[in-house]
Motif scaffolding. Structure first.
Motif: not given
Length: 371
Positions: A115-119, A126-132, A153-154, A161-167
Motif C-alpha cells: 500500500q501507499l506509505s503515509k509519506q 500537501a499538493a491539495i493544500r498548495y493548489h488551494h 493513519l500514522s 507499506v514499503s520500507d522507504y528507509d535507504q540503507q
C-alpha cells in the motif's frame, strides 16, 4: 460514508465522527464564507506595473522545481478522483479529501504489491493544500476531521507499506563503489563520479544540494575542504551556512574534488557537469537569463547534473559493485555520513554541524543505540 472510519474499539466515537462527516456538523464551515475579503483598487497605475510584476516573479522560488512537479502530479491524481465521482476539486469539500484518503490508503501498487506509505499520502495532501492556497481558497486539508484521519493513519500498524528507509553507505560500501568507478574507461567520468560519491558522503549532502553546488562555493584550505551552502532544505532563507570537511577522514573529498576541477577545467558555474555520451567531453553549459523573456530551447538551462542524475549515478554504481541497488539511493550518502560519524564517537552537535540538521531529534531516524 461511515465505512471511511475504521470501526474497532470505540464504536460510539466512530459513529459520532461519521455523523459529523455526513452532516457537515461540528467544526465544518462553508469554505466560501471563510475567505478573507481583501480591498482591491479598480486598477493599478501603469507606473507601478513593472514593480508589481517584479515582485510577482519571486513566487517562482516559493518552492523548488522538483516540489512543484510532485505537487502537480499529486493534485492531478486528486482531480481525476473528484471528476470520476462528480466532486469539486477546487475548492474541495473536506469530506471529498477524506474520501480520497480512504481510496488512496487502500490502493495496492502493482510494482511492489504494498500500500501507499503515509509519506505519499501526506504529499498528496500537501499538493491539495498548495493548489488551494495558490487559487486563493482556504485549504480543506486543515479541517479537524482530515487531521484526525491522518493522525489515525500514522498509528495504524496493520497497513502493509514499503520500507522507504535507504540503507546508509558506509566506508566498506564506498570502497566497493570506488572500485566500480575505477573500471570506467574515461578519466572525466572517473574523476567526476568519485568526487560525487566522496563529497556526498563526507558532507552529508542531500542530492539536490550536491547538484546545486557552484565552483565559487568551494574553497581549498590547507587541511580541509570548505563548501558554502547559500540555500538548503533547512536553510531556505539564505542564512550563512557552510561545511568544513577535513582531509584526514577516510575517503575525504578534498583531493577528489580538486582532481575533478583540474581535469574538467571548470572555473565557475555548477560543480558537477553533464558529460557527452562517450564521456570524453563536457556538454555545453549555459544558464538561462530569467529576464530574457524567451522560452526558446536555446535558452534552456543545460550542461549540469540534477538531483535525479546524481540518484541514477549512485544506483548505477551500486549495481556494478554488486550491492542491492533497491536498498540504496542518493540519501544513503547522507545517512552514511551521520551513521559513520556516530560510530566514530562524534556527538550530536558535531554531526548536526556537518549535515545541517537543526533538531537533534531528527538524527534518531539514522542512529541506533550503541551496544
Amino acid at each position: 460514508m461511515s465505512k471511511m472510519i475504521r470501526t474497532n474499539s470505540n464504536a460510539q466515537n466512530n459513529t459520532n465522527i461519521s455523523n459529523e462527516i455526513a452532516t457537515g456538523s461540528g467544526h465544518h464551515h462553508n469554505n466560501r464564507a471563510e475567505q478573507p475579503r481583501f480591498f482591491e483598487e479598480s486598477f493599478l497605475p501603469q507606473s507601478v506595473r513593472s514593480d508589481y510584476l517584479s515582485a510577482a516573479e519571486e513566487t517562482e522560488y516559493e518552492i523548488s522545481v522538483n516540489t512543484r512537479r510532485v505537487y502537480n502530479t499529486s493534485f492531478s491524481v486528486f482531480s481525476r478522483y473528484c471528476a470520476e465521482h462528480q466532486l469539486q476539486a477546487l475548492p474541495a469539500d473536506p469530506r471529498s479529501v477524506i474520501s480520497f484518503i480512504g481510496h488512496q490508503k487502500e490502493l495496492i501498487q502493482e510494482s511492489t504489491g504494498v500500500q501507499l506509505s503515509k509519506q505519499t499520502l501526506t504529499t498528496r495532501l500537501a499538493a491539495i493544500r498548495y493548489h488551494h492556497i495558490q487559487a486563493g481558497f482556504h485549504s480543506p486539508t486543515e479541517h479537524p476531521l482530515v487531521i484526525r484521519v491522518m493522525r489515525g493513519l500514522s498509528r495504524n500498524q496493520s497497513r502493509h507499506v514499503s520500507d522507504y528507509d535507504q540503507q546508509p553507505i558506509m566506508y566498506d560500501e564506498v570502497e566497493m563503489l570506488i572500485q566500480a568507478i575505477d573500471e570506467q574507461v574515461q578519466p572525466l567520468t572517473r574523476a567526476r563520479d568519485k568526487a560525487i560519491i566522496q563529497l556526498g558522503l563526507q558532507g552529508g549532502f542531500r542530492r539536490s544540494e550536491l547538484a546545486d553546488i557552484k565552483v565559487q562555493y568551494v574553497s581549498f584550505l590547507r587541511n580541509k575542504l570548505k563548501v558554502r551552502l547559500p540555500y538548503s532544505k533547512s536553510n531556505q532563507q539564505g542564512q550563512r551556512e557552510w561545511k568544513d570537511l577535513p582531509d584526514h577522514e577516510p575517503f575525504a573529498a578534498l583531493d577528489a574534488v580538486k582532481n575533478w576541477l583540474s581535469l574538467a577545467n571548470i572555473e565557475d558555474g555548477h560543480l558537477f557537469r553533464s558529460l557527452s555520451r562517450d564521456g570524453k567531453n563536457l556538454r555545453p553549459y549555459q544558464m538561462k537569463d530569467r529576464h530574457s523573456g524567451s522560452s526558446s530551447l536555446l535558452n534552456k538551462n543545460s550542461g549540469f547534473l540534477t538531483g535525479d542524475d546524481i540518484y541514477r549515478i549512485i544506483k548505477k554504481y551500486c549495481t556494478k559493485a554488486g550491492l542491492p541497488a533497491k536498498f540504496y539511493g542518493a540519501h544513503s550518502l547522507r545517512s552514511g555520513c551521520v551513521t559513520q560519524l556516530h560510530e566514530n564517537n562524534k556527538d550530536h552537535l558535531y554531526i548536526m554541524a556537518r549535515t545541517g540538521h537543526t533538531d537533534p531529534r531528527s538524527l534518531r531516524h539514522y542512529l541506533k543505540p550503541k551496544d
